[in-house]
Write an enzyme that holds these catalytic residues in place. Sequence first.
Site, mmCIF file in Angstrom:
data_model
loop_
_atom_site.group_PDB
_atom_site.id
_atom_site.type_symbol
_atom_site.label_atom_id
_atom_site.label_comp_id
_atom_site.label_asym_id
_atom_site.label_seq_id
_atom_site.Cartn_x
_atom_site.Cartn_y
_atom_site.Cartn_z
ATOM 1 N N THR A 158 0.739 -1.101 0.151
ATOM 2 C CA THR A 158 -0.022 -0.100 0.081
ATOM 3 C C THR A 158 0.797 1.238 -0.004
ATOM 4 O OG1 THR A 158 -1.174 1.247 1.648
ATOM 5 C CG2 THR A 158 -0.333 -0.688 2.430
ATOM 6 N N SER A 193 -1.348 3.966 10.321
ATOM 7 C CA SER A 193 -2.269 2.764 11.248
ATOM 8 C C SER A 193 -1.704 1.546 11.279
ATOM 9 C CB SER A 193 -3.385 2.700 10.241
ATOM 10 O OG SER A 193 -3.178 1.529 9.483
ATOM 11 N N TYR A 195 -2.628 -1.270 10.544
ATOM 12 C CA TYR A 195 -2.799 -2.138 9.446
ATOM 13 C C TYR A 195 -1.833 -1.644 8.550
ATOM 14 C CZ TYR A 195 -3.775 -2.111 4.359
ATOM 15 O OH TYR A 195 -3.581 -2.346 2.949
ATOM 16 N N HIS A 196 -1.433 -0.420 7.955
ATOM 17 C CA HIS A 196 -0.403 -0.048 7.336
ATOM 18 C C HIS A 196 1.193 -0.391 7.912
ATOM 19 C CE1 HIS A 196 -3.536 2.632 6.033
ATOM 20 N NE2 HIS A 196 -3.048 2.155 4.625
ATOM 21 N N LYS A 199 1.693 -3.808 6.723
ATOM 22 C CA LYS A 199 2.113 -4.052 5.391
ATOM 23 C C LYS A 199 3.698 -3.398 5.255
ATOM 24 C CE LYS A 199 -0.931 -4.504 2.662
ATOM 25 N NZ LYS A 199 -1.417 -5.826 1.934
HETATM 26 N N1 NAD Z 1 -8.826 -2.206 -1.801
HETATM 27 C C1 NAD Z 1 -7.877 -1.156 -1.771
HETATM 28 O O1 NAD Z 1 -8.299 -0.209 -2.038
HETATM 29 C C2 NAD Z 1 -6.500 -1.639 -1.338
HETATM 30 C C3 NAD Z 1 -5.666 -0.404 -1.474
HETATM 31 C C4 NAD Z 1 -4.367 -0.863 -0.914
HETATM 32 C C5 NAD Z 1 -3.659 -2.118 -0.659
HETATM 33 N N2 NAD Z 1 -4.818 -3.036 -0.832
HETATM 34 C C6 NAD Z 1 -4.342 -4.546 -0.275
HETATM 35 O O2 NAD Z 1 -4.653 -5.437 -1.482
HETATM 36 C C7 NAD Z 1 -5.081 -6.620 -0.884
HETATM 37 C C8 NAD Z 1 -6.514 -6.973 -1.094
HETATM 38 O O3 NAD Z 1 -7.326 -6.089 -0.674
HETATM 39 P P1 NAD Z 1 -8.869 -6.058 -0.671
HETATM 40 O O4 NAD Z 1 -9.471 -4.731 -0.956
HETATM 41 O O5 NAD Z 1 -9.341 -7.190 -1.843
HETATM 42 O O6 NAD Z 1 -9.286 -6.602 0.496
HETATM 43 P P2 NAD Z 1 -10.225 -8.020 0.969
HETATM 44 O O7 NAD Z 1 -10.615 -7.990 2.207
HETATM 45 O O8 NAD Z 1 -11.493 -8.017 0.099
HETATM 46 O O9 NAD Z 1 -9.593 -9.288 0.358
HETATM 47 C C9 NAD Z 1 -8.643 -9.902 1.134
HETATM 48 C C10 NAD Z 1 -8.985 -11.559 1.149
HETATM 49 O O10 NAD Z 1 -8.138 -12.274 2.177
HETATM 50 C C11 NAD Z 1 -8.814 -13.267 2.759
HETATM 51 N N3 NAD Z 1 -7.884 -13.395 3.937
HETATM 52 C C12 NAD Z 1 -7.502 -12.570 4.827
HETATM 53 N N4 NAD Z 1 -6.677 -13.420 5.856
HETATM 54 C C13 NAD Z 1 -6.652 -14.539 5.313
HETATM 55 C C14 NAD Z 1 -6.169 -15.925 5.643
HETATM 56 N N5 NAD Z 1 -5.655 -15.782 6.975
HETATM 57 N N6 NAD Z 1 -6.430 -16.877 5.183
HETATM 58 C C15 NAD Z 1 -6.842 -16.866 3.910
HETATM 59 N N7 NAD Z 1 -7.578 -15.871 3.324
HETATM 60 C C16 NAD Z 1 -7.485 -14.564 4.259
HETATM 61 C C17 NAD Z 1 -10.058 -12.527 3.120
HETATM 62 O O11 NAD Z 1 -11.134 -13.355 3.620
HETATM 63 C C18 NAD Z 1 -10.421 -11.512 1.763
HETATM 64 O O12 NAD Z 1 -11.388 -12.193 1.234
HETATM 65 C C19 NAD Z 1 -4.782 -6.619 0.435
HETATM 66 O O13 NAD Z 1 -3.420 -7.426 0.865
HETATM 67 C C20 NAD Z 1 -4.876 -5.178 0.741
HETATM 68 O O14 NAD Z 1 -4.047 -4.837 1.763
HETATM 69 C C21 NAD Z 1 -6.103 -2.944 -1.007
#
Ligand code: NAD
Length: 395
Positions: A158, A193, A195-196, A199
């Site tokens: 991120t 945060s 969370y960040h 990352k």
């Molecule tokens: N959506 C955004 O705007 C955004 C921005 C920056 C970074 N990200 C990163 O992109 C990635 C995907 O984000 P997203 O928005 O699709 O989030 P999301 O929560 O929809 O997807 C993550 C998926 O991983 C699964 N998961 C989490 N822990 C798990 C575990 N221990 N075992 C198995 N599955 C597990 C969750 O159930 C979920 O379906 C993440 O790493 C997030 O940090 C997202």
Amino acid sequence: MQHILILGGDGYLGWPTAMYFSRRGYNVTVVDNYFRRNACTELDVGMLYPVPTLQERAKIWHEKTGHEIKVVIGDLTDPEIMRSLFNGRVKYQWAVDHAFTGIPDTVMHYAEQPSAPYSLINYKYANITISNNLLVTNNLMFALRDYNRDAHVVHIGTMGEYGTPNIDIEEGWLEIEHKGRKDRFLFPRQASSLYHTTKIMDTDLMWFAVRMWNLKITDLMQGPVYGIETGESEVDDRLKTIFNYDEIFGTVVNRFITQAIVGYPLTVYGQGGQTRGYLNIKDTLQCVEKSVETPARPGELRIFNQIMETFSVMELAELTRKVGRKLGYEVQIKSIENPRKEAEEHYYNPAYHGLLDIGVIPHYLTEEVMQGMFRVVEEYKDNIRNDVIFKGIKW
Ligand SMILES: NC(=O)c1ccc[n+]([C@@H]2O[C@H](COP(=O)([O-])OP(=O)(O)OC[C@H]3O[C@@H](n4cnc5c(N)ncnc54)[C@H](O)[C@@H]3O)[C@@H](O)[C@H]2O)c1
């Protein structure tokens, strides 16, 4: 046929990624433990519309396209579940052919708790975020070390890892001259945060594994994503990705559009000068595709900043108001006390040409693109719950 393993394949980005690669002839396996769906249920933050289970989605996809997406339901913090995906002990919960697909050529690592407010609800959620995110990443590094050092990992990081420094943000690395000597280091990171912060720790774990075991990793520093539809979701309405509009899991553009539709004043935190880089969900798919096609080299942690344009929160609110008003909505903007600890006015100048250099063609957030999102969200207007829009989780 290249085999792609998608960790977190039920998520907002994971499921569209699975369909995208499946349609392009890749052999796709998705793994998820429904962490995200369960968290939404536990915290009582409704999604805009119900989505079928991962197994049902894979079945619908197969019926409509003839392509198979194999499904594994399992918690990747369990090292044996992670290792089973590489050593053949895996059990598919849904597949046409239940035989082991083989060691993956590419692993997409999306399986994390992705919300900053979630990580700061209280100490319990902070612990869940830290242990979940770091264990998944560490389990993946050791599975690769032990079974397949040739696989290319595409991880979604991120832009929040960098924070908002008062200097230009480079793509992952910075050359530093100190007392007459030079070296290249990870760009300084300072998250706002927990969370960040996880990352940042992911990046450190991956950089360690790359140095020790010659792994090949691409880390995409992604900005907040907006959007719902992708080329593949048009195949069947039930294949649309999950969509959150609440304070915990919703991203800002998705939230503002939902707020505009139900007449909830747009929740701008403080003065709204917080500037970030954004991208359309369609561009997330392009970025990971281009990264897969041109993998990192052995022993390389390649970092790209995955954003297509920058906006301040107030600019996004104004764009939402303009588009909403054209569509007949009486959109108000309300500056509310900022529950977060963050700079509301700051310098922000990130580099983001690496992905464009390898062929990504951006979709920008135009009025037409936003109108398209309004059209989809308003179909589900009756499902929108005002009580989940803002709860004010404090930093
Ligand atoms: N959506 C955004 O705007 C955004 C921005 C920056 C970074 N990200 C990163 O992109 C990635 C995907 O984000 P997203 O928005 O699709 O989030 P999301 O929560 O929809 O997807 C993550 C998926 O991983 C699964 N998961 C989490 N822990 C798990 C575990 N221990 N075992 C198995 N599955 C597990 C969750 O159930 C979920 O379906 C993440 O790493 C997030 O940090 C997202």
